[in-house]
Motif scaffolding. Structure first.
Motif, PDB file in Angstrom:
ATOM      1  N   HIS A 119       0.826  -1.202   0.000  1.00  9.49           N
ATOM      2  CA  HIS A 119       0.000   0.000   0.000  1.00  9.49           C
ATOM      3  C   HIS A 119       0.865   1.258   0.000  1.00  9.49           C
ATOM      4  O   HIS A 119       1.905   1.310   0.666  1.00  9.49           O
ATOM      5  CB  HIS A 119      -0.930   0.010   1.207  1.00  9.49           C
ATOM      6  CG  HIS A 119      -1.846  -1.166   1.255  1.00  9.49           C
ATOM      7  ND1 HIS A 119      -2.718  -1.458   0.235  1.00  9.49           N
ATOM      8  CD2 HIS A 119      -2.019  -2.141   2.172  1.00  9.49           C
ATOM      9  CE1 HIS A 119      -3.391  -2.546   0.533  1.00  9.49           C
ATOM     10  NE2 HIS A 119      -2.977  -2.994   1.694  1.00  9.49           N
ATOM     11  N   PRO A 120       0.469   2.307  -0.735  1.00  9.48           N
ATOM     12  CA  PRO A 120       1.263   3.538  -0.782  1.00  9.48           C
ATOM     13  C   PRO A 120       1.088   4.375   0.474  1.00  9.48           C
ATOM     14  O   PRO A 120      -0.004   4.440   1.048  1.00  9.48           O
ATOM     15  CB  PRO A 120       0.711   4.250  -2.015  1.00  9.48           C
ATOM     16  CG  PRO A 120      -0.697   3.770  -2.136  1.00  9.48           C
ATOM     17  CD  PRO A 120      -0.695   2.355  -1.641  1.00  9.48           C
ATOM     18  N   VAL A 146      -9.506   3.762  -9.573  1.00 14.32           N
ATOM     19  CA  VAL A 146      -8.552   2.717  -9.192  1.00 14.32           C
ATOM     20  C   VAL A 146      -8.893   2.183  -7.806  1.00 14.32           C
ATOM     21  O   VAL A 146      -8.853   0.971  -7.563  1.00 14.32           O
ATOM     22  CB  VAL A 146      -7.112   3.272  -9.222  1.00 14.32           C
ATOM     23  CG1 VAL A 146      -6.127   2.261  -8.646  1.00 14.32           C
ATOM     24  CG2 VAL A 146      -6.719   3.646 -10.641  1.00 14.32           C
ATOM     25  N   ALA A 147      -9.255   3.105  -6.896  1.00 14.73           N
ATOM     26  CA  ALA A 147      -9.614   2.695  -5.539  1.00 14.73           C
ATOM     27  C   ALA A 147     -10.833   1.780  -5.528  1.00 14.73           C
ATOM     28  O   ALA A 147     -10.948   0.895  -4.688  1.00 14.73           O
ATOM     29  CB  ALA A 147      -9.882   3.930  -4.674  1.00 14.73           C
ATOM     30  N   PRO A 150      -0.824   2.006 -11.081  1.00 13.84           N
ATOM     31  CA  PRO A 150      -1.566   3.263 -10.869  1.00 13.84           C
ATOM     32  C   PRO A 150      -1.899   3.517  -9.402  1.00 13.84           C
ATOM     33  O   PRO A 150      -1.894   4.660  -8.948  1.00 13.84           O
ATOM     34  CB  PRO A 150      -2.840   3.058 -11.700  1.00 13.84           C
ATOM     35  CG  PRO A 150      -2.456   2.059 -12.740  1.00 13.84           C
ATOM     36  CD  PRO A 150      -1.472   1.142 -12.080  1.00 13.84           C
ATOM     37  N   TYR A 151      -2.180   2.473  -8.651  1.00 12.49           N
ATOM     38  CA  TYR A 151      -2.498   2.621  -7.223  1.00 12.49           C
ATOM     39  C   TYR A 151      -1.307   3.194  -6.461  1.00 12.49           C
ATOM     40  O   TYR A 151      -1.442   4.141  -5.672  1.00 12.49           O
ATOM     41  CB  TYR A 151      -2.890   1.248  -6.679  1.00 12.49           C
ATOM     42  CG  TYR A 151      -3.129   1.190  -5.189  1.00 12.49           C
ATOM     43  CD1 TYR A 151      -4.083   1.998  -4.578  1.00 12.49           C
ATOM     44  CD2 TYR A 151      -2.421   0.290  -4.395  1.00 12.49           C
ATOM     45  CE1 TYR A 151      -4.321   1.923  -3.209  1.00 12.49           C
ATOM     46  CE2 TYR A 151      -2.647   0.202  -3.032  1.00 12.49           C
ATOM     47  CZ  TYR A 151      -3.590   1.017  -2.450  1.00 12.49           C
ATOM     48  OH  TYR A 151      -3.820   0.941  -1.091  1.00 12.49           O
ATOM     49  N   ALA A 152      -0.121   2.639  -6.707  1.00 12.13           N
ATOM     50  CA  ALA A 152       1.069   3.106  -6.005  1.00 12.13           C
ATOM     51  C   ALA A 152       1.486   4.500  -6.463  1.00 12.13           C
ATOM     52  O   ALA A 152       1.993   5.296  -5.667  1.00 12.13           O
ATOM     53  CB  ALA A 152       2.221   2.118  -6.201  1.00 12.13           C
ATOM     54  N   LEU A 155      -2.987   2.163 -16.852  1.00 11.48           N
ATOM     55  CA  LEU A 155      -3.040   0.745 -16.486  1.00 11.48           C
ATOM     56  C   LEU A 155      -1.960  -0.062 -17.194  1.00 11.48           C
ATOM     57  O   LEU A 155      -1.358  -0.973 -16.604  1.00 11.48           O
ATOM     58  CB  LEU A 155      -4.428   0.184 -16.831  1.00 11.48           C
ATOM     59  CG  LEU A 155      -4.818  -1.145 -16.183  1.00 11.48           C
ATOM     60  CD1 LEU A 155      -4.981  -0.972 -14.689  1.00 11.48           C
ATOM     61  CD2 LEU A 155      -6.126  -1.659 -16.792  1.00 11.48           C
ATOM     62  N   LEU A 156      -1.694   0.264 -18.454  1.00  9.72           N
ATOM     63  CA  LEU A 156      -0.700  -0.482 -19.249  1.00  9.72           C
ATOM     64  C   LEU A 156       0.574   0.333 -19.450  1.00  9.72           C
ATOM     65  O   LEU A 156       1.357   0.025 -20.357  1.00  9.72           O
ATOM     66  CB  LEU A 156      -1.304  -0.871 -20.599  1.00  9.72           C
ATOM     67  CG  LEU A 156      -2.552  -1.764 -20.541  1.00  9.72           C
ATOM     68  CD1 LEU A 156      -3.074  -2.031 -21.941  1.00  9.72           C
ATOM     69  CD2 LEU A 156      -2.244  -3.078 -19.828  1.00  9.72           C
TER      70      LEU A 156
END
Length: 595
Positions: A118-119, A149-150, A211-213, A221-222
């Motif tokens: 988790h960031p 994303v969340a 993307p989350y981090a 995403l890619l």
């Protein structure tokens, strides 16, 4: 989570374990079990220096990585003044600064990835020279997690958990309870879709991690850089390994479905090994791998995941077979009593491992009702209790229609579908028993409505439990969100040795206003009144202090500092200096974390 579990014993076990935890206050344990926290910085937050340091150091409570994040230092105008070569060594992040920087205010901003994937982000400021301290919040441009994303991450985790239950639990149900089900096209479809979903959800989780981090949106995403960064992390490798193992298991099952017969013992062993790999790679990410005793925590989580898959997989198989009564439903009826016993063991394993996980992640009863993680956990517990109630309805139906009653001396033996499922194939008596049981099972299926409804309720509640479980995976553990008050008794040291003791408590041990209580005892353990008393606070890593604490007498041998200010997070030292008389001086000190 299965139908037909014996609800009374698991519920009792759950309540006993939780009551024991609440009454004994299980978490006398120290700092966080997962989710990295900033412990100290050099320079400290708000520090005023005479010259520009060569580097900035951030120390976290556990190992971290930069991953798709960053650690940088910004000047007054928001320009970067670091060299761009930040280094990570365990829980320490070092950011070298450029040479010949002017006296000014500087802002340190960071976004790192903790060991649980988790960031963690934040910012603080320090100033060199006589200038004004910058507002770190105004200068920093830390990005929050993108809302899409969340939302996508827990959705992907939920699909993955459901896929594991169907892909692993259904074949286990067939091996343990219903060998004839290997010829069922319906069971084949459920298992294949489940394993495909588990693999796809793992790949999606892998892609979303970048993307989350980084705090980016779904459009990245890619992004090759983010994909490469995730692929080089332990989280990425483990998640991709789960997807690969799920596809391997699917490949091994395809010829067995075509054959339509029970796998041999050797084939079952191979399937079990690959299935165990899928379970382990599911358990070996997130909260279990961060904090103390990660091997133990991962093993406990693996048992939890396996029990969940077995219970839910059996529920899926029963639901598919009972929705439309027919020959298949009649065969399933014969497997129900045996499944009831297996489900009871799964429930017991879920309860025990769930409580162990809760103790590790929550830490204290107070955190259970004062954090988001704790309330989500309580919601999950309520749903599990509702699930067990639905399972109780199913079990009553089985006992009434397919149960086995103990024969009384001299009475004729009652043979049911359980006998049909487990009877000895030899002998005319057993053959006749199986024939009678088959007739009884087919008759029971005609009145399968109550069982079907209770199974549907179980399925709906189980889906909600899976969603809550997926959300919990991405929520900071309660232990990491709650400060731990300090309450210690320390011996007072003098030149001649120990001389009395002092009891110190600091509550809540958070930045800002705190309350300190101090009790002074002599060698006989009686409250003592010294000639002079001084208490100071120091943060050695950040070079803060010593800061004098203003004490007010609150009774014989008792002093209070109400509103004692702790400037910021870190590992602080509280030191007590006591002068008993003109010739005797004693001291004591202890370190404590502040979050």
């Amino acid at each position: 989570m299965s139908t037909l579990a014996r609800p009374a014993r698991p519920v009792l076990l759950l309540l006993v374990l939780l009551a024991g935890w609440l009454s004994l206050g299980v978490a006398t344990a120290g700092p966080a079990a997962a989710h990295a926290e900033l412990v100290s910085t050099d320079p400290g937050e708000g520090a005023r220096l005479d010259e520009v340091p060569g580097q900035v150091t951030l120390t976290f409570s556990e190992g971290v990585s930069l991953g798709a994040g960053y650690a940088r230092v910004l000047g007054d105008g928001g320009e970067r003044v670091d060299t761009g070569a930040a280094e990570v060594d365990g829980g320490t992040v070092t950011v070298p600064l450029r040479d010949d920087l002017p006296d000014a205010s500087y802002v340190v901003t960071y976004r790192i990835v903790s060991a649980d994937s988790h960031p963690i982000s934040g910012a603080f400021a320090f100033v060199v020279g006589d200038g004004e301290l910058a507002d770190a919040g105004a200068v920093a441009d830390d990005a929050d997690v993108d809302p899409l994303v969340a939302a996508a991450l827990p959705a992907a985790r939920s699909l993955g958990f459901a896929g594991l239950a169907a892909g692993l639990g259904v074949p286990a149900f067939l091996v343990l309870c219903w060998p004839a089900g290997w010829a069922s096209a319906r069971m084949r479809r459920i298992t294949s879709v489940g394993l495909g979903t588990a693999a796809g959800a793992a790949v999606l989780t892998f892609l979303l991690q970048g993307p989350y981090a980084a705090g980016a949106g779904l459009g990245s995403l890619l992004d090759p850089a983010l994909v490469s960064t995730t692929a080089s992390s332990s989280f990425g490798l483990t998640t991709l390994g789960r997807a690969a193992l799920a596809l391997v298991l699917l490949g091994l099952l395809l010829p067995l479905w075509r054959r339509g017969a029970q796998p041999s013992a050797q084939e079952q062993a191979g399937l079990a090994v690959i299935g165990a790999g899928v379970v382990l790679t599911t358990a070996a990410v997130g909260h279990p791998v961060a904090g103390p005793v990660p091997v133990f925590a991962t093993a406990v989580t693996a048992v939890h995941v396996a029990a969940m898959a077995l219970w839910l997989g059996g529920l899926a198989a029963l639901l598919a077979g009972l929705v439309r009564p027919g020959a298949e439903a009649g065969e399933l009826a014969g497997a129900l009593p045996r499944w009831s016993r297996i489900a009871s063991g799964s429930v017991a394993a879920l309860v025990v491992t769930g409580v162990v996980q809760s103790v590790r992640e929550v830490g204290s009863p107070a955190a259970l009702v004062s954090t988001t993680y704790g309330w989500l956990l309580l919601g999950k517990l309520a749903l599990v209790l509702l699930l067990l109630a639905a399972a109780g309805v199913s079990r009553v139906w089985v006992q009434q229609h397919l149960g086995v009653s103990r024969p009384r001396p001299g009475s004729r033996r009652r043979v049911t579908a359980h006998a049909f499922a487990a009877g000895d194939p030899d002998g005319p008596v057993e053959t006749a028993a199986r024939a009678r049981a088959a007739v009884q099972a087919r008759g029971a299926v005609e009145d399968v409505g109550p069982l079907r409804r209770s199974v549907l309720v179980e399925a709906a509640v189980a889906a909600a439990v899976l969603v809550l479980s997926a959300v919990l995976v991405g929520t900071p553990p309660a232990r990491a969100s709650v400060a731990q008050p300090v309450d210690v008794t320390l011996p007072l040291q003098s030149a001649a040795g120990e001389s009395g003791s002092v009891q110190v408590s600091v509550d809540p041990a958070r930045p800002g206003a705190n309350t300190l209580h101090l009790y002074l005892f002599d060698d006989d353990g009686q409250l003592a009144q010294p000639a002079d008393l001084r208490v100071t606070l120091t943060e050695p890593e950040q070079e803060i202090g010593p800061l004098d604490v203003d004490l007010e007498p609150a009774g014989p041998g008792h002093w209070v500092a109400d509103g004692m200010s702790i400037p910021g997070a870190g590992t602080w030292t509280v030191a007590v200096s006591v002068r008993l008389d003109e010739f005797t001086a004693t001291t004591a000190s202890t370190d404590f974390p502040v979050r």
